[in-house]
Design an enzyme around this catalytic site. Structure first.
Site, PDB file in Angstrom:
ATOM      1  CG  ASP A   5      -0.817   4.065   5.297  1.00 38.14           C
ATOM      2  OD1 ASP A   5      -0.188   4.659   6.241  1.00 38.14           O
ATOM      3  OD2 ASP A   5      -2.270   4.025   5.609  1.00 38.14           O
ATOM      4  CG  HIS A  48      -1.756  -1.075   5.856  1.00 39.38           C
ATOM      5  ND1 HIS A  48      -2.102  -0.137   7.025  1.00 39.38           N
ATOM      6  CD2 HIS A  48      -2.008  -1.048   4.832  1.00 39.38           C
ATOM      7  CE1 HIS A  48      -2.270   0.637   5.601  1.00 39.38           C
ATOM      8  NE2 HIS A  48      -2.579   0.449   4.840  1.00 39.38           N
ATOM      9  CB  CYS A  56      -0.719   0.239   1.275  1.00 40.33           C
ATOM     10  SG  CYS A  56      -2.296   0.916   1.209  1.00 40.33           S
ATOM     11  CB  CYS A  96      -5.572  -0.301   4.991  1.00 38.83           C
ATOM     12  SG  CYS A  96      -5.956   0.106   3.065  1.00 38.83           S
TER      13      CYS A  96
END
Length: 238
Positions: free
Chosen positions: A49, A103, A47, A106
């Site tokens: 992130d 994760h 991701c 998210c």
């Protein structure tokens, strides 16, 4: 970071200089080696992130991990961006492992679980997550805790991505011809640890055309070693 937004970039540049000096002292030949090419053992699909920086959480170095990241680590056969990265890593760099990692906390999974629109292109992008939600609606609704429900959707998304990869023709060839391993994991932002979902072909017995090997493959970082064996991966701190 800096106390004001306008200082953040300058702070980052100064941090980069300090980091480069530290790395050069820690490993004098690192950057010279990297300038001559790359031979990563791992393709990481994760991701975007900011809390899930793959090389950092794996305890590895620049050059160890080839990377593709997008919102909610969605793998779509029609996404030319991710497919180009995956094909290059498998066919040309010949990575030994693909790690699909979701994760906790998210935002993409949270948005997919909501009936509200995010707006813009993001709603279209998370359509596969929305579809997973509908396909598993009964199970997800049974989870009362919102955070745990989002983690469960993240796990489903990782497993879906792994299945998509294992049905991609050049990955099928790499699995058959040289034993490429595909792993599915979820990273817990709250504790910094990854959980192996054991949904890929790693550790599978009798994979067609693949000779079983007894030796383990080691990816080294200066502060630790990530050891991949038939039973999965383990970290040894030194």
């Amino acid at each position: 970071m800096g106390s004001q937004g306008k200082d953040d970039f300058e702070y980052a540049l100064k941090s980069n200089e300090s980091w480069a000096n530290y790395k050069s002292h820690q490993n004098p030949g690192l950057f010279e080696k990297l300038a001559n090419g790359q031979s990563p053992k791992i393709l990481w699909i994760g991701c975007s992130d900011s809390r899930v920086p793959e090389t950092t959480i794996l305890g590895l170095h620049p050059g160890d991990v080839f990377v593709h990241r997008n919102v909610a680590n969605i793998i779509s056969p029609t996404d030319i961006n991710s497919q180009a990265v995956i094909e290059y890593a498998v066919v040309h760099l010949k990575v030994s492992h693909i790690v699909v990692c979701g994760h906790s906390a998210c935002g993409g999974c949270g948005a997919a679980l909501s009936d509200a629109r995010v707006g813009g292109v993001i709603d279209a992008w998370i359509t596969p997550l929305k579809a997973l939600r509908k396909q598993n609606e009964e199970e997800l609704k049974a989870i009362s805790d919102e955070k745990k429900r989002a983690v469960r959707l993240a796990e489903m998304n990782v497993k879906s991505g792994v299945e998509s990869l294992l049905n991609t023709y050049f990955i099928e060839e790499a699995v058959r011809e040289r034993g490429l391993k595909v792993h599915g994991c979820v990273y817990d932002v709250a504790c910094g640890r990854m959980t192996d979902l054991k949904c890929g072909n790693a550790g599978a017995k009798g994979v067609a055309g693949v000779k079983e090997k007894d030796e383990k493959e080691i990816v080294k970082g200066n502060h630790g070693m990530l050891v991949f064996g038939g039973d999965g991966a383990s970290m040894t701190i030194r």
